[in-house]
Design a protein around this motif. Structure first.
Motif, PDB file in Angstrom:
ATOM      1  N   ALA A 196       0.634  -1.370  -0.053  1.00 45.34           N
ATOM      2  CA  ALA A 196      -0.164  -0.133   0.015  1.00 45.34           C
ATOM      3  C   ALA A 196       0.765   1.299  -0.167  1.00 45.34           C
ATOM      4  N   VAL A 197       1.878   1.257   0.998  1.00 42.48           N
ATOM      5  CA  VAL A 197       2.785   2.612   1.016  1.00 42.48           C
ATOM      6  C   VAL A 197       3.672   2.555  -0.447  1.00 42.48           C
ATOM      7  N   LEU A 212      -2.320  -9.007  -6.897  1.00 39.92           N
ATOM      8  CA  LEU A 212      -3.195  -8.224  -6.263  1.00 39.92           C
ATOM      9  C   LEU A 212      -3.580  -7.020  -6.665  1.00 39.92           C
ATOM     10  N   ARG A 213      -4.757  -6.747  -6.661  1.00 39.67           N
ATOM     11  CA  ARG A 213      -5.218  -5.720  -7.589  1.00 39.67           C
ATOM     12  C   ARG A 213      -4.909  -4.317  -7.096  1.00 39.67           C
ATOM     13  N   ILE A 214      -4.129  -3.418  -7.796  1.00 36.06           N
ATOM     14  CA  ILE A 214      -3.656  -2.360  -7.298  1.00 36.06           C
ATOM     15  C   ILE A 214      -4.539  -0.963  -8.410  1.00 36.06           C
ATOM     16  N   TYR A 224      12.820   1.392   2.764  1.00 41.89           N
ATOM     17  CA  TYR A 224      12.819   3.176   2.414  1.00 41.89           C
ATOM     18  C   TYR A 224      11.781   3.346   1.594  1.00 41.89           C
ATOM     19  N   GLY A 225      10.827   2.543   1.335  1.00 37.26           N
ATOM     20  CA  GLY A 225       9.712   2.845   0.255  1.00 37.26           C
ATOM     21  C   GLY A 225      10.134   3.466  -0.839  1.00 37.26           C
ATOM     22  N   GLY A 261       1.059   3.789  -3.046  1.00 39.85           N
ATOM     23  CA  GLY A 261       0.596   5.187  -2.844  1.00 39.85           C
ATOM     24  C   GLY A 261      -0.973   4.826  -2.639  1.00 39.85           C
ATOM     25  N   ILE A 262      -1.355   3.592  -2.069  1.00 40.16           N
ATOM     26  CA  ILE A 262      -2.841   3.153  -2.193  1.00 40.16           C
ATOM     27  C   ILE A 262      -3.181   3.154  -0.582  1.00 40.16           C
ATOM     28  N   ASP A 263      -4.328   3.634   0.132  1.00 38.16           N
ATOM     29  CA  ASP A 263      -4.579   3.220   1.357  1.00 38.16           C
ATOM     30  C   ASP A 263      -4.891   1.789   1.418  1.00 38.16           C
ATOM     31  N   THR A 264      -4.471   1.382   2.864  1.00 36.91           N
ATOM     32  CA  THR A 264      -4.446  -0.130   2.743  1.00 36.91           C
ATOM     33  C   THR A 264      -6.244  -0.567   2.808  1.00 36.91           C
TER      34      THR A 264
END
Length: 293
Positions: free
Chosen positions: A70-71, A98-100, A223-224, A74-77
């Motif tokens: 999610a991080v 996993l659908r993003i 580190y994302g 850039g998508i809310d969990t």
């Protein structure tokens, strides 16, 4: 639930069923029927091992967690949970999809995309470091496209105090964002090789000094979305946990130029992790940044 029941039968095997071959065939058909029920958003595309993930999907790798993905994306969990019809405890399996991207109705045909570079499993490569990425020792993650508007933004000078820094590095440093320092540097703690600065979601991150982008991507564990800038005198600066990257590798940037937007740390805090390194070794950024009054 239907899908899990069908998968459970497949994993358990047939040795526990004291029935004839014909009865096994009937049970297998029932499992297939049950496994096709209950999907509210429609089944995921057929996935063949070794092929890239379809557009709008992410291939789950060993060690991935839902919050990490999610991080990184850039998508809310919670949004990922809804898009993928997940139920507590929200387990995901390596090798799955996993659908993003939000599901469209009616769903368009799914086209394969180019495989991501550097997305090997941990067993296939050593864990990269900031220094190894700059030195070319680790594969690069795919670099996001640079938004057209990024080069038109005015330099971010608001974070620049007037007092001289404690160490003269020969580089004119400025603060990458305006915010309160919530975690300081500790040379003896490998988890504190920089400082953490509190910020607002999407707050613009500016280049702390003029230089060249040495890395821009999400391939470094812990580190994302990360940006590393090479400066003169063997210095580099690192900016971690970004929501969006505005520059790409090889690009020249000037002091104060917008390079990213602030995202969330692995713990969910909206913060920027900022490092300065000399000859590859982490140093205290507060000794180089202009002192605040």
């Amino acid at each position: 639930m239907g899908r899990r029941f069908g998968a459970a039968i497949g994993r358990a095997g047939w040795s526990w069923l004291p029935v004839s071959r014909g009865s096994r065939i009937v049970v297998a058909l029932l499992a297939m029927l049950v496994g096709g029920c209950g999907a509210r958003l429609g089944p995921a595309p057929v996935y063949v091992p070794g092929e890239p993930a379809p557009a709008g999907f992410y291939r789950i790798h060993a060690g991935d967690t839902l919050s990490d993905i999610a991080v990184r994306e850039g998508i809310d969990t919670k949004t990922l949970v809804q898009w993928n019809d997940l139920e507590p405890p929200y387990e995901i399996l390596a090798g799955g999809l996993l659908r993003i991207a939000p599901p469209a109705r009616p769903r368009p045909s799914v086209e394969p995309i180019t495989p991501s570079v550097g997305r090997s499993t941990p067993s296939e490569r050593p864990v990269p470091t900031v220094s190894s990425i700059i030195g070319g020792g680790a594969q690069q993650a795919p670099e996001p496209p640079k938004p057209k508007a990024a080069t038109r933004r005015a330099p971010n000078r608001a974070a620049e105090p007037s007092a001289r820094p404690a160490v003269d590095s020969g580089i004119d440093w400025q603060w990458p964002i305006v915010g309160r320092v919530v975690r300081t540097f500790d040379a003896g703690d490998r988890t504190r090789q920089g400082i953490r600065i509190a910020a607002r979601p999407g707050q613009i991150v500016a280049a702390a000094a003029t230089g060249t982008i040495g890395y821009s991507g999400g391939g470094l564990t812990g580190y994302g979305n990360l940006i590393i800038i090479k400066h003169k005198n063997k210095y580099l600066s690192a900016y971690a946990f970004n929501r969006r990257l505005l520059v790409t590798k090889g690009e020249k940037v000037t002091r104060g130029q917008p390079i990213a937007e602030v995202g969330q740390t692995t713990g969910g805090e909206t913060q920027l992790h900022f490092e300065i390194r000399k000859d590859g070794a982490a140093v205290d950024p507060l000794q180089f940044l202009p002192r605040r009054h």
